[in-house]
Motif scaffolding. Sequence first.
Motif, PDB file in Angstrom:
ATOM      1  N   GLU A 146     -55.400-120.593  78.199  1.00 35.49           N
ATOM      2  CA  GLU A 146     -56.453-121.616  78.296  1.00 35.49           C
ATOM      3  C   GLU A 146     -57.414-121.361  79.451  1.00 35.49           C
ATOM      4  O   GLU A 146     -58.512-121.902  79.474  1.00 35.49           O
TER       5      GLU A 146
ATOM      6  N   LYS B 153     -47.959-124.119  75.475  1.00 38.01           N
ATOM      7  CA  LYS B 153     -46.842-124.371  74.562  1.00 38.01           C
ATOM      8  C   LYS B 153     -47.070-123.919  73.138  1.00 38.01           C
ATOM      9  O   LYS B 153     -46.101-123.673  72.429  1.00 38.01           O
TER      10      LYS B 153
ATOM     11  N   ASP C  15     -47.144-124.004  82.027  1.00 37.30           N
ATOM     12  CA  ASP C  15     -48.059-124.359  80.927  1.00 37.30           C
ATOM     13  C   ASP C  15     -49.367-123.579  81.053  1.00 37.30           C
ATOM     14  O   ASP C  15     -50.010-123.275  80.059  1.00 37.30           O
ATOM     15  N   MET C  16     -49.782-123.277  82.290  1.00 36.13           N
ATOM     16  CA  MET C  16     -50.977-122.436  82.479  1.00 36.13           C
ATOM     17  C   MET C  16     -50.658-120.989  82.115  1.00 36.13           C
ATOM     18  O   MET C  16     -51.466-120.309  81.499  1.00 36.13           O
TER      19      MET C  16
ATOM     20  N   LEU D 163     -45.086-120.945  72.258  1.00 35.70           N
ATOM     21  CA  LEU D 163     -43.625-120.954  72.409  1.00 35.70           C
ATOM     22  C   LEU D 163     -42.926-120.979  71.064  1.00 35.70           C
ATOM     23  O   LEU D 163     -41.706-121.037  70.989  1.00 35.70           O
ATOM     24  N   LYS D 164     -43.713-120.985  70.003  1.00 35.78           N
ATOM     25  CA  LYS D 164     -43.099-121.126  68.683  1.00 35.78           C
ATOM     26  C   LYS D 164     -42.612-119.802  68.113  1.00 35.78           C
ATOM     27  O   LYS D 164     -42.166-119.742  66.981  1.00 35.78           O
ATOM     28  N   THR D 165     -42.698-118.773  68.914  1.00 39.73           N
ATOM     29  CA  THR D 165     -42.235-117.477  68.459  1.00 39.73           C
ATOM     30  C   THR D 165     -40.706-117.404  68.545  1.00 39.73           C
ATOM     31  O   THR D 165     -40.093-118.097  69.348  1.00 39.73           O
TER      32      THR D 165
ATOM     33  N   ARG E  43     -39.325-122.242  80.452  1.00 40.35           N
ATOM     34  CA  ARG E  43     -39.667-121.260  79.418  1.00 40.35           C
ATOM     35  C   ARG E  43     -39.694-119.827  79.955  1.00 40.35           C
ATOM     36  O   ARG E  43     -40.476-119.491  80.828  1.00 40.35           O
ATOM     37  N   GLU E  44     -38.866-118.975  79.391  1.00 42.42           N
ATOM     38  CA  GLU E  44     -38.858-117.574  79.799  1.00 42.42           C
ATOM     39  C   GLU E  44     -40.056-116.848  79.190  1.00 42.42           C
ATOM     40  O   GLU E  44     -40.361-115.710  79.548  1.00 42.42           O
ATOM     41  N   HIS E  45     -40.732-117.551  78.282  1.00 37.01           N
ATOM     42  CA  HIS E  45     -41.968-117.023  77.720  1.00 37.01           C
ATOM     43  C   HIS E  45     -42.976-116.720  78.829  1.00 37.01           C
ATOM     44  O   HIS E  45     -43.830-115.860  78.654  1.00 37.01           O
TER      45      HIS E  45
ATOM     46  N   SER F 133     -41.830-125.848  83.480  1.00 37.47           N
ATOM     47  CA  SER F 133     -40.749-125.708  82.503  1.00 37.47           C
ATOM     48  C   SER F 133     -39.945-124.427  82.704  1.00 37.47           C
ATOM     49  O   SER F 133     -40.343-123.526  83.430  1.00 37.47           O
TER      50      SER F 133
END
Lengths: 469, 201
Positions: free
Chosen positions: B45, B27, B22-23, B30-32, B83-85, B81
């Motif tokens: 952030e 999130k 998250d750092m 992540l909407k891409t 997330r691969e982002h 998480s």
Amino acid sequence: MTAPKTLYDKIWDAHVAHEGDDGTCLLYIDRHLVHEVTSPQAFEGLRLAGRKVRAPEKTIAVPDHNVPTTLDRVSGVIANEESRIQVEALDKNAKDFGVHYYPVSDVRQGIVHIVGPEQGWTLPGMTVVCGDSHTATHGAFGALAHGIGTSEVEHVLATQTLIQRKGKNMKVEITGKLKPGVTAKDITLAVIGETGTGGGTGYVIEYCGEAIRDLSMEGRMTVCNMAIEGGARAGLIAPDETTFAYVKGRPHAPKGAQYEAALAWWKTLYTDEGAHFDKVVTLKGEDIQPVVTWGTSPEDVLPISAVVPAPESFEGGKVEAVKRAIAYMGLEVGQKLTDIKIDTVFIGSCTNGRIEDLRAAAAILKGKKVKDGMRAMVVPGSGLVRAQAEEEGLAQIFTDAGFEWRLAGCSMCLAMNPDQLAEGERCASTSNRNFEGRQGYKGRTHLVSPAMAAAAALTGHLTDVREMM
Amino acid sequence: MEKFQKITGVAAPMPLVNIDTDMIIPKVFLKTIKRSGLGANLFDEMRFDRQGNEIPDFVLNKPQYRDAEILVAGDNFGCGSSREHAPWAIRDFGIKCVISTSFADIFFNNCFKNGILPIVMPQEVVDTLMADAEKGSNARMTINLEAQEVTTSDGQVFEFEVDPFRKHCLLEGLDDIGLTLAHEASIDMFEEAAAQSRPWV
């Protein structure tokens, strides 16, 4: 005679499709769960390479992270454009590639880790993956289940396998009985408090012991859900009569003779006497108290009776991290945890959005009102959990108490949707992560059980639920 | 995937422990539905205030670290998480190697899929590399994957371990799916056998 095996060893061995000379394996995947956030790039990859989904009948998709949970969503339009595009991309990908799909409009829609077990997709002894770290939840059935990245999502879609090396075995035993007011959430947080967030890294955890056996399937899912917060990709609980009773009759569970055949195999899924564990952690069930997190890591957990700790009481890099966490959380060293005032209460998520969680919270709230000015919401984990809670009269208890009664989704657990904390807003949350900004920019999260969340909603501060029982 | 070449570049120090995903990429990004362009929001952030202005104290905003290609980080980097982002954002920023005492499993795995080398070193070595990174832009560190060596700006050499298969894939820039499909016959055989032994699946 073959060497004694752990439960993890048995499931692993039953799924190796190919083993390379260097020990790298192709692990066959029985169930692939898909949601809208981590899959669009994977489906796009398939399109670009001209590949199909190898086993669409073993692939189940449901939008959850982005979907609004307010009642007006039935009008069908997601206001945030990026969210809408992501959900529409999943609608299209599910259709184009022919995978099982529960769209937003379906009553069965909900958080992927709640829908999977509810529909009987998750069964003992399976391998289950999803592009989401809380896939560990499904380990409650004695399934080897873990999160994967988007490249791996694409890999599983294309090949129904994952390139894997076997992890190590860790046993977490919770002996004896839990005291009243102590729940599965307190167990799983207490374990992370003991091992740290990196303590399970490289391991698959098997949870066992009387206190684990005594849990319902819902409670076991809560425990396994947060294995990842302890660093372990997967947590497991050996299947037993509780598991079989939960599974039987679910829409996608085997029926008739196939059920009997499955059951015979499921009953072999336990750790053999004398099997080797690389690491063992044991807690006494009766020593576990209702806990809360005070900091910005799930390992920052203490019994509700404790005070905010001093950074100097930690070692190494953690000293600076604790200073930062206390400043971020707006707390004072030595402050009693029960003196921490709460603005918002969130009950829901894949950790605590199941029927038992709602029952536990409603039992505390029945006939009472939330503290004046409190923002309180309940977000059932699926449309079916919501329907059941309405049938049992729980929804009425929540709304009478002053809670908002929402539609299913991930909601405020990760704030990718309209449910977010404002800057400085402080929340008692039944979710799984208290990271900086997790529930909204500069939002402050205290992780608790559903009963503890309900107690905080009534008093306006973190509260020992045992005083209300 | 791009081949992993030997790097000689600036290393940015981030001693904070438990840097979570998250750092690394909050999130909201992540909407891409794409993989590219996330570097602009790496550590968003921590890096920017609410108005989008840079926070000068943050390491990657300091002039000497703006072009960092290596990150030396505190323990348990990448937790949280799946997330691969997170690795997408790191790689898009230009960072190709992260060094720490430990990494979260899923993040560690995701790095290799995106041409990033995560290196695990013992605490005392990370301490030395962190001190070297603190020296700034004149202190360039070298990462040699072929030889499995990190060389500090003053010539100290530390060996590291890496899984041979992952090393091979990084060096050659290989696509995992292509490699796996070479074993498609094994997958077919497994599926046929499983259809007999566990027909309910």
